[in-house]
Write a protein that holds these residues in place. Structure first.
Motif, PDB file in Angstrom:
ATOM      1  N   PHE B 220       1.227  17.134 -51.452  1.00 56.11           N
ATOM      2  CA  PHE B 220       1.581  17.834 -52.251  1.00 56.11           C
ATOM      3  C   PHE B 220       1.712  18.929 -51.554  1.00 56.11           C
ATOM      4  O   PHE B 220       0.042  19.418 -51.333  1.00 56.11           O
ATOM      5  N   PRO B 221       2.497  20.147 -51.621  1.00 55.20           N
ATOM      6  CA  PRO B 221       2.076  20.938 -51.015  1.00 55.20           C
ATOM      7  C   PRO B 221       1.191  22.408 -51.735  1.00 55.20           C
ATOM      8  O   PRO B 221       1.021  21.679 -52.865  1.00 55.20           O
ATOM      9  N   ARG B 222       0.601  23.327 -51.718  1.00 55.43           N
ATOM     10  CA  ARG B 222      -0.139  24.347 -52.123  1.00 55.43           C
ATOM     11  C   ARG B 222       0.362  24.988 -53.875  1.00 55.43           C
ATOM     12  O   ARG B 222       1.483  24.729 -53.735  1.00 55.43           O
ATOM     13  N   GLY B 223      -0.128  24.363 -54.346  1.00 53.70           N
ATOM     14  CA  GLY B 223       0.664  24.430 -56.076  1.00 53.70           C
ATOM     15  C   GLY B 223       0.885  23.497 -56.882  1.00 53.70           C
ATOM     16  O   GLY B 223       1.691  23.872 -58.242  1.00 53.70           O
ATOM     17  N   GLU B 224       1.639  22.813 -56.377  1.00 54.07           N
ATOM     18  CA  GLU B 224       2.222  21.224 -56.513  1.00 54.07           C
ATOM     19  C   GLU B 224       1.181  20.400 -57.580  1.00 54.07           C
ATOM     20  O   GLU B 224       0.010  20.067 -56.557  1.00 54.07           O
ATOM     21  N   ALA B 225       0.891  20.657 -58.279  1.00 55.60           N
ATOM     22  CA  ALA B 225      -0.027  19.551 -59.012  1.00 55.60           C
ATOM     23  C   ALA B 225       0.234  17.488 -58.472  1.00 55.60           C
ATOM     24  O   ALA B 225       1.763  17.423 -58.254  1.00 55.60           O
ATOM     25  N   ALA B 226      -1.181  17.817 -58.330  1.00 55.32           N
ATOM     26  CA  ALA B 226      -1.278  16.511 -57.409  1.00 55.32           C
ATOM     27  C   ALA B 226      -1.365  14.672 -58.408  1.00 55.32           C
ATOM     28  O   ALA B 226      -1.725  14.503 -59.167  1.00 55.32           O
ATOM     29  N   GLY B 227      -0.436  13.846 -58.391  1.00 54.14           N
ATOM     30  CA  GLY B 227      -0.384  12.839 -58.793  1.00 54.14           C
ATOM     31  C   GLY B 227      -1.159  11.939 -58.599  1.00 54.14           C
ATOM     32  O   GLY B 227      -1.266  11.975 -57.199  1.00 54.14           O
ATOM     33  N   TYR B 228      -1.853  10.387 -59.090  1.00 55.97           N
ATOM     34  CA  TYR B 228      -2.420   9.666 -59.172  1.00 55.97           C
ATOM     35  C   TYR B 228      -1.303   8.103 -57.832  1.00 55.97           C
ATOM     36  O   TYR B 228       0.002   8.335 -58.264  1.00 55.97           O
ATOM     37  N   PRO B 229      -1.609   8.416 -57.112  1.00 53.22           N
ATOM     38  CA  PRO B 229      -0.721   7.761 -56.103  1.00 53.22           C
ATOM     39  C   PRO B 229      -0.234   6.307 -56.572  1.00 53.22           C
ATOM     40  O   PRO B 229      -0.734   5.140 -55.388  1.00 53.22           O
TER      41      PRO B 229
END
Lengths: 311, 325
Positions: B220-229
């Motif tokens: 996830f680039p900075r600024g994109e919400a990170a989801g569960y893998p």
């Protein structure tokens, strides 16, 4: 109880191969490969049936002439009416034993001697006994099972012969959705049979370029190749009498000969592993599921012995 | 149509009952069910209390025993079945033939539902489970379109329950070993998929990298919400292109198809989410209850706010829509 004479089974070609390639593969296996049984027929996607159909009678004839015992495979995922009809007519018309790969085939085969493929969930002896009572004679166990489960199931299910996947990329998942078609800009209903371009599967890598999985139409298989060689003698000792070789796009005659030699004790397992890496060089080997670890793992024999000695 | 609601805790169970569930499904705190997550699920005592509470309100309790029995340890599942029966479960939701056979033989009066994990996707399969084990209802795998379901309904001899809201399996349920290929733990054997115990996040330059076992599942680039893998919702490289190879991080929502599902012959609508908190359960159940009871033209507004609760705030009709394939 240990099996006297373990045998090799050639599993169905899971990938879409051009008709002539498919035919020539089976001709060569018929003539040269030391396998006793051949499970044959489309297993992954009903849209592919017409590719092999024209060659089917010739291939069966050649295999039978070579003394191979034929078993017809069935579809792993049956949702459409025409898929149900296909499985029904295949079972009704088959002069050979049929292998069930989903619950519909299982239902239709009741009362007839039949095979259970590795895509049917047999995780314990209670399930195996239910299938045995309905007519299952040979059960190829799911690749996910650890050795401890295999031992338990085999010892607690009399009257059934057990088979284990010993070579090939492991079937890991199947979907109504075709990731393979989508990767090439199509959807399943308009797929243009793009999976034909990847006769050994389309590699899926992580964003850090780790090899991970491979796509085979609606099926996802492991990137690694299951390779049970050092484990064969223990499996035979616990009563597994059949070992399945799942066709990959490599020299399968060489694979079959190698497994035959290891089974007969003419080649040491460690040498066998080294030779297998030469026969199928681009694909890492794995045996993790068998050892109760992640399926992608490779557990070297030497470490097993060390663990045993320390236990 | 009945509304079947998830409960991972006694508190969520009460919320589901209060919010308008017709039945609540739950499981014991161990590997006998497919949401075997730390801190979730019910002790025997908690389940007994929950069933009694639901019964006073006229609500049913379904107990999920929907993993596959580990060879040599079948007693864990047999004991769970015995306890669920004795505590008064209205139905057991089962996936394993061996366990179905045991329940059908030992407790012939017990109502048996076929779990989605059994992957019964066609009439021959469903009728086999009805005949062999007396199954009264099948939870259909998320591999069928609504017209497939309508055709199936005409050919089978039991009730149909379908998932309408929540997490979405991309693969045929109960037939997926992707998680154990990467982690050694699977839905079928351990009741977990992409387990948190094997998840790691690491910073790599400006990217946040999510990993499952030894494998990168997303960046996830900075600024994109990170989801569960979750493995099948990860971004991967195929040939020279990167993207969501199997499915985007979306969740299922087909509540706008309620009438079509009813016409297709569906008896019960199921909400996924036993791992969700009680506030989520309360909100989703009450919104779906209202939508189910409302006139079709009122539904859109009632359902709109639910979108905000969905994973990534994006939803899909999944396999119910033909083009998803």
């Amino acid at each position: 109880m240990a099996v006297d004479k373990p045998t090799l089974t050639l599993g169905p070609v899971l990938y879409l191969w051009e008709g002539e390639k498919w035919r020539d593969f089976y001709f060569r296996m018929a003539d040269e490969a030391p396998v006793s049984h051949v499970v044959i027929g489309e297993t992954v996607c009903s849209k592919r049936l017409h590719f092999a159909d024209p060659y089917f009678p010739l291939v069966i004839e050649r295999l039978v002439a070579a003394g191979k015992r034929i078993v017809l495979s069935t579809l792993a995922l049956v949702t459409l009416e025409r898929e149900s009809q296909y499985v029904r007519s295949l079972i009704a018309d088959s002069p050979y034993p049929v292998e069930a790969n989903d619950l519909s085939a299982l239902a239709l085969l009741e009362g007839e001697p039949h095979w259970i493929g590795p895509l049917v969930n047999v995780y314990n002896a209670a399930a195996a006994r239910v299938l045995a009572m309905r007519g299952a004679r040979i059960i190829c166990l799911p690749p996910e099972l650890p050795a401890s489960s295999i031992d338990e199931i085999v010892s607690q299910t009399p009257g059934v012969d057990f088979e284990v996947l010993a070579f090939g990329r492991m079937p890991l998942a199947i979907s109504a959705r075709c990731a393979h078609a989508r990767a090439k800009g199509h959807i399943k209903d308009n797929c243009r049979f793009v999976c034909k371009d990847d006769p050994d599967g389309l590699p899926v890598k992580t964003l850090d370029r780790q090899s991970f999985l491979a796509l085979n139409g609606v099926q996802t298989v492991s990137f690694t190749c299951q390779a049970l060689l050092a484990e064969l003698q223990d499996l035979v000792a616990s009563g597994v009498g059949r070992f399945r070789l799942s066709p990959q796009d490599c020299d399968m005659v060489a694979v079959a000969r190698l497994y035959d030699e290891v089974l007969q004790g003419r080649v040491e397992a460690e040498d066998g592993v080294a030779r297998l890496r030469q026969i199928y060089p681009a694909t890492p080997l794995s045996n993790g599921f068998h050892h109760g670890k992640e399926g992608a793992a490779w557990v070297a024999r030497a470490r097993n012995i060390a663990h045993g000695a320390n236990a | 149509m009945e509304l079947i609601c998830p409960a991972g805790t006694p508190a969520a169970f009460r919320e589901a009952v209060e919010a308008g569930a017709d039945a609540v499904y739950c499981g014991f705190r161990d590997e006998t069910n497919a949401r075997n997550f730390p801190g979730l699920n019910f002790s025997r005592e908690e389940l007994g209390e929950a069933i009694a509470y639901a019964r006073r309100k006229g609500i049913k309790t379904f107990v999920a025993l929907n993993t596959f029995m580990r060879a040599g340890h079948e007693d864990l599942w047999y004991q769970a079945a015995a306890d669920a029966v004795h505590l008064g479960a209205d139905a057991l939701i089962l996936a394993d033939f061996g366990l179905m056979a045991h329940v059908a033989e030992t407790y012939p009066e017990q109502r048996l539902h076929v779990s989605v994990q059994a992957s019964a996707s066609n009439p021959d399969a469903v009728n086999f489970l009805v005949e062999a084990f007396g199954a009264k209802r099948v939870v259909l795998p998320r591999t069928l379109t609504i017209s497939d379901i309508a055709r199936l309904a005409r050919q089978i001899r039991c009730e149909i329950e379908v998932f309408v809201f929540g997490g979405l399996c991309v693969m045929a349920e109960g037939r997926c070993s992707l998680s154990s290929y990467a982690t050694g733990k699977s839905p079928n054997m351990n009741g977990v998929c992409s387990p948190a115990s094997h998840v790691r996040y690491r910073q790599d330059g400006s990217d946040l990298v999510s990993e499952l076992g030894a494998y990168t599942i997303n960046r996830f680039p900075r600024g994109e919400a990170a989801g569960y893998p979750t493995l099948c919702k990860g971004r991967f490289d195929i040939a020279d292109a990167s993207g969501y190879a199997f499915e985007d991080p979306v969740s299922l929502d087909v509540m706008d198809q309620i009438d079509a599902l009813r016409e297709a012959g569906v008896s019960a609508l199921k909400i996924e989410g036993r791992q969700r908190g009680k506030a989520y359960v309360a909100e989703v159940v009450s919104a779906l209850r209202k939508a189910l009871d409302a006139r079709p033209e009122e539904r859109r507004a009632l359902l709109a706010r639910l979108r905000l609760l969905s994973e990534g705030q994006r939803t899909t009709s999944g396999a119910y829509e033909k083009r998803w394939r």
